[in-house]
Scaffold this motif. Structure first.
Motif, mmCIF file in Angstrom:
data_model
loop_
_atom_site.group_PDB
_atom_site.id
_atom_site.type_symbol
_atom_site.label_atom_id
_atom_site.label_comp_id
_atom_site.label_asym_id
_atom_site.label_seq_id
_atom_site.Cartn_x
_atom_site.Cartn_y
_atom_site.Cartn_z
ATOM 1 N N ALA A 1 63.529 58.110 30.123
ATOM 2 C CA ALA A 1 63.304 57.781 31.528
ATOM 3 C C ALA A 1 63.228 59.055 32.376
ATOM 4 C CB ALA A 1 64.420 56.869 32.038
ATOM 5 N N ALA A 2 64.037 60.052 32.050
ATOM 6 C CA ALA A 2 63.987 61.316 32.797
ATOM 7 C C ALA A 2 62.635 61.998 32.613
ATOM 8 C CB ALA A 2 65.114 62.235 32.341
ATOM 9 N N ILE A 3 62.147 62.030 31.390
ATOM 10 C CA ILE A 3 60.840 62.647 31.126
ATOM 11 C C ILE A 3 59.725 61.854 31.809
ATOM 12 C CG2 ILE A 3 59.166 63.158 29.308
ATOM 13 C CD1 ILE A 3 61.632 63.841 27.528
ATOM 14 N N ALA A 4 59.800 60.524 31.717
ATOM 15 C CA ALA A 4 58.800 59.697 32.377
ATOM 16 C C ALA A 4 58.845 59.897 33.892
ATOM 17 C CB ALA A 4 59.015 58.227 32.032
ATOM 18 N N GLY A 5 60.027 60.017 34.447
ATOM 19 C CA GLY A 5 60.169 60.258 35.881
ATOM 20 C C GLY A 5 59.570 61.587 36.300
ATOM 21 N N LEU A 6 59.739 62.610 35.462
ATOM 22 C CA LEU A 6 59.134 63.911 35.777
ATOM 23 C C LEU A 6 57.614 63.840 35.730
ATOM 24 C CD1 LEU A 6 61.544 66.333 33.875
ATOM 25 C CD2 LEU A 6 61.319 66.012 36.354
ATOM 26 N N PHE A 7 57.067 63.111 34.765
ATOM 27 C CA PHE A 7 55.615 62.950 34.704
ATOM 28 C C PHE A 7 55.087 62.197 35.915
ATOM 29 C CE2 PHE A 7 55.873 63.815 30.043
ATOM 30 C CZ PHE A 7 54.937 64.844 30.021
ATOM 31 N N VAL A 8 55.800 61.162 36.332
ATOM 32 C CA VAL A 8 55.374 60.405 37.520
ATOM 33 C C VAL A 8 55.474 61.284 38.751
ATOM 34 C CG1 VAL A 8 55.957 58.454 39.021
ATOM 35 C CG2 VAL A 8 55.943 58.155 36.552
ATOM 36 N N LEU A 9 56.533 62.074 38.838
ATOM 37 C CA LEU A 9 56.703 62.980 39.977
ATOM 38 C C LEU A 9 55.563 63.998 40.018
ATOM 39 C CD1 LEU A 9 58.662 63.475 42.277
ATOM 40 C CD2 LEU A 9 59.927 65.009 40.797
ATOM 41 N N ALA A 10 55.195 64.538 38.860
ATOM 42 C CA ALA A 10 54.077 65.478 38.802
ATOM 43 C C ALA A 10 52.764 64.807 39.190
ATOM 44 C CB ALA A 10 53.972 66.078 37.404
ATOM 45 N N ALA A 11 52.583 63.558 38.771
ATOM 46 C CA ALA A 11 51.360 62.833 39.123
ATOM 47 C C ALA A 11 51.295 62.552 40.624
ATOM 48 C CB ALA A 11 51.276 61.527 38.347
ATOM 49 N N LEU A 12 52.445 62.299 41.232
ATOM 50 C CA LEU A 12 52.471 62.057 42.668
ATOM 51 C C LEU A 12 52.186 63.328 43.457
ATOM 52 C CD1 LEU A 12 55.528 59.664 43.010
ATOM 53 C CD2 LEU A 12 53.129 59.087 43.339
ATOM 54 N N ALA A 13 52.499 64.480 42.888
ATOM 55 C CA ALA A 13 52.287 65.745 43.565
ATOM 56 C C ALA A 13 50.821 66.148 43.581
ATOM 57 C CB ALA A 13 53.119 66.840 42.916
ATOM 58 N N ILE A 14 50.050 65.589 42.662
ATOM 59 C CA ILE A 14 48.629 65.964 42.574
ATOM 60 C C ILE A 14 47.829 65.327 43.682
ATOM 61 C CG2 ILE A 14 46.558 65.760 41.159
ATOM 62 C CD1 ILE A 14 48.342 66.077 38.731
ATOM 63 N N LEU B 1 56.861 52.074 44.494
ATOM 64 C CA LEU B 1 56.342 51.344 45.650
ATOM 65 C C LEU B 1 56.658 52.051 46.967
ATOM 66 C CD1 LEU B 1 54.822 48.905 46.737
ATOM 67 C CD2 LEU B 1 56.994 47.702 46.792
ATOM 68 N N PRO B 2 57.924 52.359 47.255
ATOM 69 C CA PRO B 2 58.159 53.067 48.522
ATOM 70 C C PRO B 2 57.550 54.467 48.526
ATOM 71 C CG PRO B 2 60.221 52.792 47.331
ATOM 72 C CD PRO B 2 59.174 52.026 46.594
ATOM 73 N N ALA B 3 57.458 55.106 47.365
ATOM 74 C CA ALA B 3 56.886 56.454 47.310
ATOM 75 C C ALA B 3 55.402 56.427 47.644
ATOM 76 C CB ALA B 3 57.107 57.057 45.929
ATOM 77 N N ILE B 4 54.698 55.422 47.153
ATOM 78 C CA ILE B 4 53.260 55.337 47.402
ATOM 79 C C ILE B 4 52.981 55.004 48.868
ATOM 80 C CG2 ILE B 4 51.204 53.970 46.860
ATOM 81 C CD1 ILE B 4 52.239 53.821 43.986
ATOM 82 N N LEU B 5 53.883 54.283 49.496
ATOM 83 C CA LEU B 5 53.673 53.854 50.882
ATOM 84 C C LEU B 5 54.012 54.921 51.913
ATOM 85 C CD1 LEU B 5 55.032 50.201 50.643
ATOM 86 C CD2 LEU B 5 52.649 50.978 50.604
ATOM 87 N N THR B 6 54.521 56.079 51.493
ATOM 88 C CA THR B 6 54.890 57.131 52.445
ATOM 89 C C THR B 6 53.889 58.286 52.378
ATOM 90 O OG1 THR B 6 56.309 58.252 50.855
ATOM 91 C CG2 THR B 6 57.344 56.585 52.246
ATOM 92 N N ASP B 7 54.009 59.176 53.360
ATOM 93 C CA ASP B 7 53.125 60.347 53.393
ATOM 94 C C ASP B 7 53.551 61.418 52.398
ATOM 95 O OD1 ASP B 7 51.560 59.240 55.356
ATOM 96 O OD2 ASP B 7 52.776 60.074 56.990
ATOM 97 N N ASP B 8 54.839 61.507 52.108
ATOM 98 C CA ASP B 8 55.359 62.519 51.183
ATOM 99 C C ASP B 8 56.046 61.801 50.018
ATOM 100 O OD1 ASP B 8 55.920 65.004 50.184
ATOM 101 O OD2 ASP B 8 57.609 65.394 51.522
ATOM 102 N N PRO B 9 55.291 61.413 48.983
ATOM 103 C CA PRO B 9 55.843 60.549 47.943
ATOM 104 C C PRO B 9 56.825 61.226 46.995
ATOM 105 C CG PRO B 9 53.585 61.112 47.405
ATOM 106 C CD PRO B 9 53.865 61.671 48.776
ATOM 107 N N GLY B 10 56.742 62.534 46.810
ATOM 108 C CA GLY B 10 57.591 63.222 45.841
ATOM 109 C C GLY B 10 59.082 63.041 46.087
ATOM 110 N N PRO B 11 59.561 63.467 47.265
ATOM 111 C CA PRO B 11 61.009 63.315 47.525
ATOM 112 C C PRO B 11 61.473 61.856 47.557
ATOM 113 C CG PRO B 11 60.034 64.858 49.075
ATOM 114 C CD PRO B 11 58.905 64.245 48.298
#
Length: 115
Positions: free
Chosen positions: A102-115, A45-55
């Motif tokens: 959870a770590a693997i799922a988090g990496l996939f979500v992080l990669a999806a946010l980077a796209i 939620l906070p990641a989607i609401l910001t301009d730079d969601p990855g970090p």
């Protein structure tokens, strides 16, 4: 029967105790796995609401996993003190089993946010 200092307390036969212990272990496992799911999903939620969601997601995800670890330890200790060691063991098993997923799922979500 055993003497608990207050009188005789009936102890259920071992066959009756095993299914209850197994249920408490499974309950602890599912509780910890659900916690991992929340720890991966809530920082979105906070990641989607910001301009730079990855970090934002990465920092939120690490913080959520650390809070989950502290919660699992505290709840496991509380259950053990209340003589529900099976629930504490289930929490530990669930947390350990869910951490790599959870770590693997988090990496996939992080990669999806980077796209």
């Amino acid at each position: 029967m055993r003497d608990a200092g207050r009188g005789a307390v009936p102890v259920p036969p071992a066959d009756e105790r095993r299914p209850r212990r197994a249920r408490r272990v499974r309950s602890g496992i599912w509780t910890a796995l659900a916690g991992h799911g929340l720890a991966v999903a809530l920082p979105l939620l906070p990641a989607i609401l910001t301009d730079d969601p990855g970090p934002v997601f990465a920092i939120g995800g690490v913080a959520a996993q650390l809070l989950l670890a502290a919660f699992v330890v505290a709840l496991g200790i509380a259950r053990t003190v209340r003589r529900d060691g099976a629930g504490g063991v289930g929490l530990a098993i669930g947390w350990l089993a869910g951490a790599p997923v959870a770590a693997i799922a988090g990496l996939f979500v992080l990669a999806a946010l980077a796209i």
